[in-house]
Scaffold this active site. Structure first.
Site, PDB file in Angstrom:
ATOM      1  N   CYS A 122       0.811  -1.226   0.000  1.00 51.19           N
ATOM      2  CA  CYS A 122       0.000   0.000   0.000  1.00 51.19           C
ATOM      3  C   CYS A 122       0.848   1.281   0.000  1.00 51.19           C
ATOM      4  O   CYS A 122       0.322   2.369  -0.232  1.00 51.19           O
ATOM      5  CB  CYS A 122      -0.959   0.006   1.187  1.00 51.19           C
ATOM      6  SG  CYS A 122      -2.122  -1.372   1.139  1.00 51.19           S
ATOM      7  N   HIS A 264      -3.232   6.977   2.554  1.00 53.10           N
ATOM      8  CA  HIS A 264      -3.654   5.684   2.034  1.00 53.10           C
ATOM      9  C   HIS A 264      -5.036   5.340   2.589  1.00 53.10           C
ATOM     10  O   HIS A 264      -5.275   5.412   3.795  1.00 53.10           O
ATOM     11  CB  HIS A 264      -2.637   4.615   2.421  1.00 53.10           C
ATOM     12  CG  HIS A 264      -3.128   3.244   2.146  1.00 53.10           C
ATOM     13  ND1 HIS A 264      -3.552   2.858   0.888  1.00 53.10           N
ATOM     14  CD2 HIS A 264      -3.303   2.171   2.948  1.00 53.10           C
ATOM     15  CE1 HIS A 264      -3.953   1.610   0.940  1.00 53.10           C
ATOM     16  NE2 HIS A 264      -3.826   1.166   2.181  1.00 53.10           N
ATOM     17  N   ASN A 294     -10.026  -0.257  -0.163  1.00 61.27           N
ATOM     18  CA  ASN A 294      -8.574  -0.124  -0.164  1.00 61.27           C
ATOM     19  C   ASN A 294      -8.034  -0.688  -1.485  1.00 61.27           C
ATOM     20  O   ASN A 294      -8.030  -1.904  -1.675  1.00 61.27           O
ATOM     21  CB  ASN A 294      -8.007  -0.887   1.039  1.00 61.27           C
ATOM     22  CG  ASN A 294      -6.490  -0.877   1.078  1.00 61.27           C
ATOM     23  OD1 ASN A 294      -5.836  -0.412   0.143  1.00 61.27           O
ATOM     24  ND2 ASN A 294      -5.926  -1.399   2.154  1.00 61.27           N
TER      25      ASN A 294
HETATM   26  N1  COA Z   1     -18.160  -8.636   9.242  1.00 60.61           N
HETATM   27  C1  COA Z   1     -18.549  -8.955  10.478  1.00 60.61           C
HETATM   28  N2  COA Z   1     -17.692  -9.213  11.463  1.00 60.61           N
HETATM   29  C2  COA Z   1     -16.374  -9.158  11.171  1.00 60.61           C
HETATM   30  C3  COA Z   1     -15.909  -8.829   9.888  1.00 60.61           C
HETATM   31  C4  COA Z   1     -16.866  -8.556   8.899  1.00 60.61           C
HETATM   32  N3  COA Z   1     -16.526  -8.225   7.635  1.00 60.61           N
HETATM   33  N4  COA Z   1     -14.560  -8.843   9.902  1.00 60.61           N
HETATM   34  C5  COA Z   1     -14.189  -9.156  11.147  1.00 60.61           C
HETATM   35  N5  COA Z   1     -15.285  -9.363  11.909  1.00 60.61           N
HETATM   36  C6  COA Z   1     -15.353  -9.739  13.314  1.00 60.61           C
HETATM   37  C7  COA Z   1     -14.142 -10.480  13.787  1.00 60.61           C
HETATM   38  O1  COA Z   1     -14.211 -11.835  13.419  1.00 60.61           O
HETATM   39  C8  COA Z   1     -14.220 -10.282  15.278  1.00 60.61           C
HETATM   40  O2  COA Z   1     -15.172 -11.181  15.790  1.00 60.61           O
HETATM   41  P1  COA Z   1     -14.930 -11.868  17.228  1.00 60.61           P
HETATM   42  O3  COA Z   1     -14.907 -10.723  18.187  1.00 60.61           O
HETATM   43  O4  COA Z   1     -16.119 -12.761  17.358  1.00 60.61           O
HETATM   44  O5  COA Z   1     -13.622 -12.579  17.116  1.00 60.61           O
HETATM   45  C9  COA Z   1     -14.823  -8.877  15.394  1.00 60.61           C
HETATM   46  O6  COA Z   1     -15.401  -8.583  14.118  1.00 60.61           O
HETATM   47  C10 COA Z   1     -13.790  -7.831  15.729  1.00 60.61           C
HETATM   48  O7  COA Z   1     -12.666  -8.063  14.894  1.00 60.61           O
HETATM   49  P2  COA Z   1     -11.433  -7.093  14.880  1.00 60.61           P
HETATM   50  O8  COA Z   1     -10.431  -7.592  13.887  1.00 60.61           O
HETATM   51  O9  COA Z   1     -10.973  -6.859  16.267  1.00 60.61           O
HETATM   52  O10 COA Z   1     -12.178  -5.798  14.324  1.00 60.61           O
HETATM   53  P3  COA Z   1     -11.629  -4.366  14.111  1.00 60.61           P
HETATM   54  O11 COA Z   1     -12.502  -3.384  14.710  1.00 60.61           O
HETATM   55  O12 COA Z   1     -10.148  -4.284  14.396  1.00 60.61           O
HETATM   56  O13 COA Z   1     -11.787  -4.186  12.533  1.00 60.61           O
HETATM   57  C11 COA Z   1     -10.460  -4.264  10.568  1.00 60.61           C
HETATM   58  C12 COA Z   1     -11.127  -5.059  11.664  1.00 60.61           C
HETATM   59  C13 COA Z   1      -9.697  -5.230   9.664  1.00 60.61           C
HETATM   60  C14 COA Z   1     -11.494  -3.518   9.785  1.00 60.61           C
HETATM   61  C15 COA Z   1      -9.467  -3.263  11.198  1.00 60.61           C
HETATM   62  O14 COA Z   1      -8.646  -3.921  12.137  1.00 60.61           O
HETATM   63  C16 COA Z   1      -8.594  -2.588  10.182  1.00 60.61           C
HETATM   64  O15 COA Z   1      -9.062  -1.786   9.412  1.00 60.61           O
HETATM   65  N6  COA Z   1      -7.280  -2.860  10.224  1.00 60.61           N
HETATM   66  C17 COA Z   1      -6.359  -2.248   9.316  1.00 60.61           C
HETATM   67  C18 COA Z   1      -6.511  -2.793   7.948  1.00 60.61           C
HETATM   68  C19 COA Z   1      -5.609  -2.114   6.981  1.00 60.61           C
HETATM   69  O16 COA Z   1      -5.374  -0.956   7.100  1.00 60.61           O
HETATM   70  N7  COA Z   1      -5.095  -2.888   6.049  1.00 60.61           N
HETATM   71  C20 COA Z   1      -4.282  -2.422   5.002  1.00 60.61           C
HETATM   72  C21 COA Z   1      -3.045  -1.849   5.531  1.00 60.61           C
HETATM   73  S1  COA Z   1      -2.114  -1.337   4.264  1.00 60.61           S
END
Ligand code: COA
Length: 349
Positions: A122, A264, A294
């Site tokens: 990214c 980004h 993204n």
């Molecule tokens: N729909 C529903 N639930 C989802 C889900 C979806 N699409 N994706 C994840 N979950 C669930 C998880 O399984 C977890 O469930 P659990 O509590 O039963 O285990 C819960 O939601 C929380 O997951 P978590 O990973 O802690 O959520 P979060 O608030 O951190 O959001 C992201 C997840 C991936 C959206 C977030 O961490 C994020 O944006 N990270 C950075 C990603 C990024 O920038 N990537 C590119 C970098 S270059």
């Protein structure tokens, strides 16, 4: 006596491209255990674009590159054959080998120019800008097409609701010419960094030399892209904020700050947190991830194209670009937005 000019790479054209097919949150919810509400609240994303079977990264790169070349030609009248360098940022090349950039250059009719790929996930577009700018200021090239293009839909685990919700396909491009640091559009400096200790956080485990292809599907779905969302979120906020501030100080915008930050586009909560860290208002942070998700290396130039089209980004704005991604990698650059001759083309392929 007039002071000697400081060589710099100057932005003189821009374009973007998105595939036709739109996948809404409801479309994802129809096949995965997720919901429109969860995706909107946790990421800010409402839809993303994906390529069709048979399409590839170079198709988006060529379309974005063509629009950037058109924009540059309309800006300063310079023919496409003045381009002597193509740098393509991508982590989803058409093939593991060779690089995709030579094919893109050939399809754009640019002749036998220097062409290669840059791989920084990214952060790829910022790294590609830095690479091309360094070659322009060193005199190795005079005019460069810099493209960020990715098709992560081709490497996502179809059953992974998290990555399927976040990533979309897309490409953006700019034309850079050798010029002077005092001109609008000049890239004023770069801050680049990496931390390989975080390599496992964003990875495709199989298919490279470490876990080579066996001719059978890789165990544990290792052929798919995987991401540790939580730590990546924290690292993204930390490193984009630090890198952006470092660059603001270096280019001397400490007092007035940037007018626009184009970071980004990974998650709107990351963008807000970076804005808070930099002490900026919401309207200073460009957001287009709601419509495209993204798009990896395409993210920053597509956000620029969108902001220009909506009038949110205007000539004279002090603009800071900052990226974060796999590697881990991060990087920032800054410019005063130039007058470009044409409005950006519609972004669809
Ligand atoms: N729909 C529903 N639930 C989802 C889900 C979806 N699409 N994706 C994840 N979950 C669930 C998880 O399984 C977890 O469930 P659990 O509590 O039963 O285990 C819960 O939601 C929380 O997951 P978590 O990973 O802690 O959520 P979060 O608030 O951190 O959001 C992201 C997840 C991936 C959206 C977030 O961490 C994020 O944006 N990270 C950075 C990603 C990024 O920038 N990537 C590119 C970098 S270059």
């Amino acid at each position: 006596m007039t002071p000697a000019a400081t060589p710099a790479a100057v932005v003189c054209g821009i374009g973007g491209s998105l595939p036709e097919t739109v996948v809404s949150n409801d479309d994802l919810a129809a096949e995965l255990d997720t919901s429109d509400e969860w995706i909107r609240v946790r990421t800010g994303i409402a839809q993303r674009h994906v390529i069709k079977p048979g399409e590839a990264t170079s198709d988006l790169a060529v379309a974005a590159g063509r629009r950037a070349l058109d924009s540059a030609r309309a800006q300063d009248g310079t023919a496409d054959d003045a381009i002597d360098l193509v740098v393509l940022a991508t982590s989803t090349p058409d093939h593991p080998c060779p690089a995709t950039a030579p094919l893109v250059a050939q399809r754009l009719g640019l002749g036998g120019v220097a062409a290669f790929d840059v791989s920084a996930v990214c952060t790829g577009f910022v790294y590609a800008l830095a690479t091309a700018a360094s070659m322009l200021t060193a005199g190795t090239a005079r005019r460069a097409l810099v493209i960020g293009a990715d098709t992560f839909s081709t490497i996502l685990d179809p059953g992974d609701r998290t990555t399927r919700a976040i990533f979309g396909d897309g490409a953006g491009a700019v034309v850079l010419r050798a010029g002077d640091a005092a001109e609008p559009g000049a890239l004023l400096g770069f801050d680049l960094g990496s931390d390989g200790a975080g390599a496992e956080m964003i990875t495709v485990r199989a298919g490279g030399s470490r876990q080579r292809s066996t001719g059978q599907p890789a165990p544990d779905g290792d052929q798919w892209f995987s991401m540790e969302g939580r730590p990546v979120f924290t690292e993204a906020v930390l490193n984009m904020s630090k890198s952006a501030q470092e660059l603001i100080d270096r280019v001397g915008w400490t007092a007035e700050g940037p007018d626009r930050v184009v970071a980004h586009q990974a998650n709107v909560r990351i963008l807000r947190a970076v804005g808070d860290q930099l002490g900026l208002d919401e309207q200073q942070i460009v957001v287009n991830l709601d419509r495209v998700g993204n798009t990896v290396a395409g993210s920053i130039p597509l956000a620029l194209v969108d902001a220009l089209a909506s009038g949110g980004l205007r000539p004279g704005h002090r603009v800071l670009l900052t990226g974060f991604g796999g590697g881990l990698t991060w990087g920032s650059t800054a410019l005063v937005w130039p007058e470009l001759a044409t409005a950006p083309h519609p972004v669809h392929v």
